[in-house]
Design a protein around this motif. Structure first.
Motif, PDB file in Angstrom:
ATOM      1  N   ALA A 277       2.580  64.528 -55.639  1.00 32.71           N
ATOM      2  CA  ALA A 277       3.956  64.341 -55.162  1.00 32.71           C
ATOM      3  C   ALA A 277       4.093  64.994 -53.801  1.00 32.71           C
ATOM      4  CB  ALA A 277       4.944  64.948 -56.146  1.00 32.71           C
ATOM      5  N   ILE A 278       5.155  64.623 -53.097  1.00 30.41           N
ATOM      6  CA  ILE A 278       5.510  65.319 -51.865  1.00 30.41           C
ATOM      7  C   ILE A 278       6.734  66.163 -52.185  1.00 30.41           C
ATOM      8  CG2 ILE A 278       6.071  65.126 -49.412  1.00 30.41           C
ATOM      9  CD1 ILE A 278       4.999  62.271 -49.432  1.00 30.41           C
ATOM     10  N   CYS A 279       6.668  67.439 -51.803  1.00 33.22           N
ATOM     11  CA  CYS A 279       7.737  68.394 -52.102  1.00 33.22           C
ATOM     12  C   CYS A 279       8.547  68.660 -50.838  1.00 33.22           C
ATOM     13  CB  CYS A 279       7.108  69.691 -52.597  1.00 33.22           C
ATOM     14  SG  CYS A 279       8.301  71.014 -52.923  1.00 33.22           S
ATOM     15  N   GLY A 280       9.803  69.065 -51.011  1.00 32.46           N
ATOM     16  CA  GLY A 280      10.605  69.499 -49.870  1.00 32.46           C
ATOM     17  C   GLY A 280       9.889  70.583 -49.075  1.00 32.46           C
TER      18      GLY A 280
ATOM     19  N   ALA B 204      13.125  77.769 -49.471  1.00 34.68           N
ATOM     20  CA  ALA B 204      12.042  78.510 -48.816  1.00 34.68           C
ATOM     21  C   ALA B 204      12.504  79.114 -47.496  1.00 34.68           C
ATOM     22  CB  ALA B 204      10.866  77.571 -48.581  1.00 34.68           C
ATOM     23  N   TYR B 205      12.129  80.349 -47.272  1.00 33.72           N
ATOM     24  CA  TYR B 205      12.411  81.054 -46.022  1.00 33.72           C
ATOM     25  C   TYR B 205      11.123  81.677 -45.498  1.00 33.72           C
ATOM     26  CZ  TYR B 205      17.334  80.440 -46.978  1.00 33.72           C
ATOM     27  OH  TYR B 205      18.558  79.870 -47.209  1.00 33.72           O
ATOM     28  N   GLY B 206      10.961  81.637 -44.174  1.00 35.83           N
ATOM     29  CA  GLY B 206       9.785  82.246 -43.560  1.00 35.83           C
ATOM     30  C   GLY B 206       9.920  83.752 -43.527  1.00 35.83           C
ATOM     31  N   PRO B 207       8.868  84.441 -43.098  1.00 32.48           N
ATOM     32  CA  PRO B 207       8.867  85.905 -43.140  1.00 32.48           C
ATOM     33  C   PRO B 207       9.890  86.552 -42.202  1.00 32.48           C
ATOM     34  CG  PRO B 207       6.827  85.076 -42.127  1.00 32.48           C
ATOM     35  CD  PRO B 207       7.580  83.892 -42.635  1.00 32.48           C
ATOM     36  N   ILE B 208      10.152  85.936 -41.046  1.00 32.60           N
ATOM     37  CA  ILE B 208      11.047  86.583 -40.084  1.00 32.60           C
ATOM     38  C   ILE B 208      12.368  85.848 -40.090  1.00 32.60           C
ATOM     39  CG2 ILE B 208      11.438  87.075 -37.644  1.00 32.60           C
ATOM     40  CD1 ILE B 208       8.277  87.250 -37.544  1.00 32.60           C
TER      41      ILE B 208
ATOM     42  N   HIS C 234       6.904  69.654 -40.374  1.00 30.44           N
ATOM     43  CA  HIS C 234       7.689  69.945 -39.174  1.00 30.44           C
ATOM     44  C   HIS C 234       7.050  71.029 -38.309  1.00 30.44           C
ATOM     45  CE1 HIS C 234      11.442  68.403 -41.532  1.00 30.44           C
ATOM     46  NE2 HIS C 234      10.771  67.419 -40.959  1.00 30.44           N
ATOM     47  N   GLY C 235       5.908  71.549 -38.745  1.00 28.68           N
ATOM     48  CA  GLY C 235       5.237  72.582 -37.953  1.00 28.68           C
ATOM     49  C   GLY C 235       5.940  73.928 -38.015  1.00 28.68           C
ATOM     50  N   MET C 236       6.725  74.170 -39.091  1.00 27.56           N
ATOM     51  CA  MET C 236       7.487  75.418 -39.195  1.00 27.56           C
ATOM     52  C   MET C 236       6.683  76.556 -39.838  1.00 27.56           C
ATOM     53  SD  MET C 236      10.723  74.739 -38.217  1.00 27.56           S
ATOM     54  CE  MET C 236      11.841  75.856 -39.087  1.00 27.56           C
ATOM     55  N   MET C 237       5.562  76.202 -40.472  1.00 25.16           N
ATOM     56  CA  MET C 237       4.835  77.205 -41.253  1.00 25.16           C
ATOM     57  C   MET C 237       3.682  77.755 -40.411  1.00 25.16           C
ATOM     58  SD  MET C 237       5.002  78.410 -44.321  1.00 25.16           S
ATOM     59  CE  MET C 237       3.928  79.482 -45.260  1.00 25.16           C
ATOM     60  N   PRO C 238       3.640  79.068 -40.189  1.00 22.07           N
ATOM     61  CA  PRO C 238       2.561  79.626 -39.376  1.00 22.07           C
ATOM     62  C   PRO C 238       1.182  79.335 -39.980  1.00 22.07           C
ATOM     63  CG  PRO C 238       4.216  81.303 -39.890  1.00 22.07           C
ATOM     64  CD  PRO C 238       4.563  80.095 -40.686  1.00 22.07           C
ATOM     65  N   ASP C 239       0.206  79.180 -39.114  1.00 21.26           N
ATOM     66  CA  ASP C 239      -1.199  78.994 -39.511  1.00 21.26           C
ATOM     67  C   ASP C 239      -1.429  77.768 -40.403  1.00 21.26           C
ATOM     68  OD1 ASP C 239      -3.846  79.583 -39.248  1.00 21.26           O
ATOM     69  OD2 ASP C 239      -3.827  81.404 -40.473  1.00 21.26           O
ATOM     70  N   THR C 240      -0.751  76.686 -40.071  1.00 28.39           N
ATOM     71  CA  THR C 240      -1.053  75.402 -40.702  1.00 28.39           C
ATOM     72  C   THR C 240      -2.117  74.741 -39.829  1.00 28.39           C
ATOM     73  OG1 THR C 240       1.240  75.253 -41.433  1.00 28.39           O
ATOM     74  CG2 THR C 240      -0.065  73.231 -41.565  1.00 28.39           C
ATOM     75  N   ARG C 241      -3.330  74.680 -40.325  1.00 28.50           N
ATOM     76  CA  ARG C 241      -4.448  74.279 -39.464  1.00 28.50           C
ATOM     77  C   ARG C 241      -4.709  72.778 -39.509  1.00 28.50           C
ATOM     78  NH1 ARG C 241      -8.590  79.361 -40.664  1.00 28.50           N
ATOM     79  NH2 ARG C 241      -6.940  80.937 -40.430  1.00 28.50           N
ATOM     80  N   VAL C 242      -5.084  72.255 -38.353  1.00 31.70           N
ATOM     81  CA  VAL C 242      -5.493  70.855 -38.270  1.00 31.70           C
ATOM     82  C   VAL C 242      -6.663  70.647 -39.229  1.00 31.70           C
ATOM     83  CG1 VAL C 242      -6.621  69.202 -36.729  1.00 31.70           C
ATOM     84  CG2 VAL C 242      -4.623  70.493 -35.934  1.00 31.70           C
TER      85      VAL C 242
ATOM     86  N   VAL D  40      18.192  75.025 -50.786  1.00 35.27           N
ATOM     87  CA  VAL D  40      18.090  74.391 -49.469  1.00 35.27           C
ATOM     88  C   VAL D  40      16.972  75.030 -48.653  1.00 35.27           C
ATOM     89  CG1 VAL D  40      19.295  73.823 -47.330  1.00 35.27           C
ATOM     90  CG2 VAL D  40      20.568  73.890 -49.481  1.00 35.27           C
ATOM     91  N   GLY D  41      17.109  76.326 -48.383  1.00 35.49           N
ATOM     92  CA  GLY D  41      16.101  77.020 -47.585  1.00 35.49           C
ATOM     93  C   GLY D  41      16.419  76.999 -46.103  1.00 35.49           C
ATOM     94  N   ALA D  42      15.416  77.320 -45.318  1.00 31.95           N
ATOM     95  CA  ALA D  42      15.606  77.657 -43.907  1.00 31.95           C
ATOM     96  C   ALA D  42      15.798  76.462 -42.985  1.00 31.95           C
ATOM     97  CB  ALA D  42      14.430  78.488 -43.425  1.00 31.95           C
ATOM     98  N   GLU D  43      15.674  75.245 -43.517  1.00 29.62           N
ATOM     99  CA  GLU D  43      15.895  74.095 -42.644  1.00 29.62           C
ATOM    100  C   GLU D  43      17.253  73.454 -42.921  1.00 29.62           C
ATOM    101  OE1 GLU D  43      12.679  71.688 -41.034  1.00 29.62           O
ATOM    102  OE2 GLU D  43      11.443  72.435 -42.686  1.00 29.62           O
TER     103      GLU D  43
END
Ligand SMILES: NC(=O)c1ccc[n+]([C@@H]2O[C@H](COP(=O)([O-])OP(=O)(O)OC[C@H]3O[C@@H](n4cnc5c(N)ncnc54)[C@H](O)[C@@H]3O)[C@@H](O)[C@H]2O)c1
Ligand SMILES: [Zn+2]
Ligand SMILES: [Zn+2]
Length: 382
Positions: free
Chosen positions: A36-39, A300-304, A46-54, A255-258
Motif C-alpha cells: 500500500a501507499i501510506c500518507g 508525523a512530525y520531523g525532529p525539528i 515530497h522530499g521532506m524526510m532527511p536522508d532519503t537516498r536515491v 494530519v501531521g506536519a504537512e
C-alpha cells in the motif's frame, strides 16, 4: 526483481533491482503479494524526510509469502502467508520488552529517537521496503505473523500500518465513556481513528478535513459528524461551539506536519523551510481540546519543530500522547474486531494499482485526485 525506486522529490520509478539476500541468520525474504501507499510515504515523496537516498525502495505496508528463511528462524517456514508490521524491531531490548516496538533500540544506528521502519529513509534505518517483488525482513521470528485463515489479504495489509495506527490514535486519546472526540484529518489514519473511537466508548465523534469526499467517507464508514474547515472562518471557535464552549474531551491529530489551513504557516514551513513543517493541526488540537483534556498525535512530525503552542498546552493542563505506532501490539484486539464484523478495513480502499504504475499512484495520492482515499499496490499472485 521489479521495485519502486526513489529518484528524488516527486520522482518515482519502477526499476530492476537485485533480489535481496539473507544477511543474518534471523532474516527472512518475503515475496510481496500486496502493498500500500501510506500518507507517510508522501513526506518521502515530497522530499521532506532527511536522508532519503536515491535508489531507496519505499513501502512499509505489505504482506506476502515467505520465500527463504535464515538458519536461525524458528517460527516461519517457506510458503507461509505473512503480514509484516511496519516497524523493524528486535523484540528484546528495554523498549521492546515494554511494548514500545516503534522505539526499539537495536535496529537503527542512525537515530536514537525513532526505531526502524521499512522503506522509510536512512533516518529510519535504511531498510528497503515492500513496494517491490521481494523484501528482506530482519528479526523474522519477531515482527511477521501468519495471516489468519479467515482474513482477507486486503484487510491484512491494512493491519500493517494504517488501521493499527488509527486504532492506536484512539487508544492514546484515553477515551472514557461518553467523551466527545475530534479527529483532525479524514485520511486512512483519521478514518480508522474515528471508527475506533466508538469501540473505546466515545459518545460523539467529529471528523475535520477540507476534502469533502473524504468527509463523506467519514460519515458513512465511521458514522461521524463532519466539519469542512475550508468552509469555516475559525475552526477552533467552531469546535468550542459544538462542545458547549468547553472544547472536546479528546482531539486526535491524524494530519501531521504537512497540514493545510493557514497560508502563512504553509509559506514559512513548506515553502521557505523556516519551520520543520506546519504545526497548524497540532495547534488546532491544543486550542480545541478542553482544559485537562487529551491530545493524541499520530500524524508525523520531523525532529525539528517550532511554533507549537506549548505554553497553552501547559496552562490548560493537557495530556499530550504520541508515538509511531507499535503495530503488533494492536493486532490481537484488531483481529477480534475484524473477525466479529465490527470493522471491515478495506471499506476505505479506493484504488488498486499494479506495481508497474506506482508512480501514477503516488501522484494521485499526493494530489488527492480521483476521489482517492487508500491506494493498494498489487505486486504478485498470492
Ligand atoms: N504515527 C504513526 O505510526 C503513523 C502511521 C501512519 C501514518 N502516520 C501519519 O499520519 C498522517 C495521516 O496519514 P494518512 O495516511 O491518513 O494521510 P493522508 O495524507 O491521506 O491524510 C491526511 C488528511 O489530512 C487532511 N488535512 C490537511 N490539513 C488538515 C488540517 N489542518 N486539519 C484537518 N485535516 C487536514 C488532508 O486533507 C488529508 O485528508 C500522516 O502525517 C502520516 O505520516 C503516522
Ligand atoms: Zn505509514
Ligand atoms: Zn528492540
Amino acid at each position: 526483481m521489479r521495485a519502486m525506486v526513489y529518484r528524488g522529490p516527486y520522482k518515482i520509478r519502477v526499476e530492476e533491482k537485485d533480489v535481496p539476500a539473507i544477511e543474518h541468520p534471523n532474516d527472512a525474504i518475503v515475496r510481496v503479494t500486496l502493498a500500500a501507499i501510506c500518507g507517510s510515504d508522501l513526506h518521502l515523496y515530497h522530499g521532506m524526510m532527511p536522508d532519503t537516498r536515491v535508489g531507496h525502495t519505499f513501502g512499509h505496508e505489505f504482506i506476502g509469502v515467505v520465500d527463504e528463511v535464515g538458519s536461525a528462524v524458528e517460527n516461519l517456514q517457506v510458503g507461509d502467508r505473512v503480514m509484516v508490521p511496519f516497524n523493524v524491531f528486535c523484540g528484546r531490548c528495554y523498549f521492546c520488552s515494554r511494548g514500545l516496538y516503534s522505539n526499539c533500540h537495536n535496529v537503527n544506528p542512525n537515530a536514537t529517537a525513532v526505531g526502524g521502519i521499512y522503506g522509510y529513509s536512512h533516518t529510519c534505518g535504511g531498510y528497503d521496503g515492500g513496494q517491490a517483488e521481494f523484501v528482506r525482513v530482519p528479526f523474522a521470528d519477531v515482527g511477521p505473523t501468519k495471516i489468519p485463515e479467515w482474513m482477507d489479504d486486503e484487510d491484512a495489509v491494512l493491519c500493517t500500518d494504517a488501521l493499527a495506527t488509527g486504532y492506536f490514535g484512539a487508544q492514546l486519546g484515553d477515551i472514557t465513556q461518553g467523551d466527545t472526540v475530534v479527529v483532525l484529518g479524514a485520511g486512512p489514519v483519521g478514518l480508522y481513528a474515528a471508527k475506533s473511537s466508538w469501540f473505546m466508548g466515545a459518545g460523539r465523534v467529529i471528523v475535520i478535513d477540507h476534502l469533502e469526499y473524504r468527509l463523506e467517507k467519514a460519515k458513512e464508514f465511521a458514522h461521524a459528524e463532519t466539519v469542512n474547515f475550508a468552509e469555516e472562518g475559525d475552526v477552533v471557535l467552531l469546535m468550542k461551539q459544538m462542545t458547549d464552549w468547553l472544547g472536546a474531551d479528546v482531539v486526535i491529530d491524524a494530519v501531521g506536519a504537512e497540514a493545510d489551513g493557514n497560508l502563512l504557516q504553509h509559506v514559512t514551513s513548506a515553502k521557505l523551510k523556516l519551520q520543520g513543517g506546519s504545526p497548524i493541526a497540532l495547534n488546532w488540537a491544543i486550542d480545541g481540546v478542553r482544559k485537562g483534556g487529551t491530545v493524541a498525535v499520530v500524524g508525523a512530525y520531523g525532529p525539528i519543530f517550532s511554533a507549537v503552542k506549548f505554553g497553552d498546552a501547559v496552562n490548560k493542563g493537557l495530556t499530550l500522547r504520541m508515538n509511531q505506532c507499535p503495530v503488533k501490539r494492536q493486532w490481537p484486539r484488531l483481529f477480534e474486531h475484524i473477525r466479529n464484523g465490527h470493522l471491515k478495513p478495506n471499506d476505505i480502499v479506493t484504488h488498486r494499482i499494479p506495481l508497474e504504475d506506482i508512480a501514477d499512484g503516488y501522484h494521485m495520492f499526493a494530489a488527492k485526485l480521483d476521489g482517492i482515499i487508500k491506494p493498494l499496490v498489487v505486486v504478485g499472485a498470492a
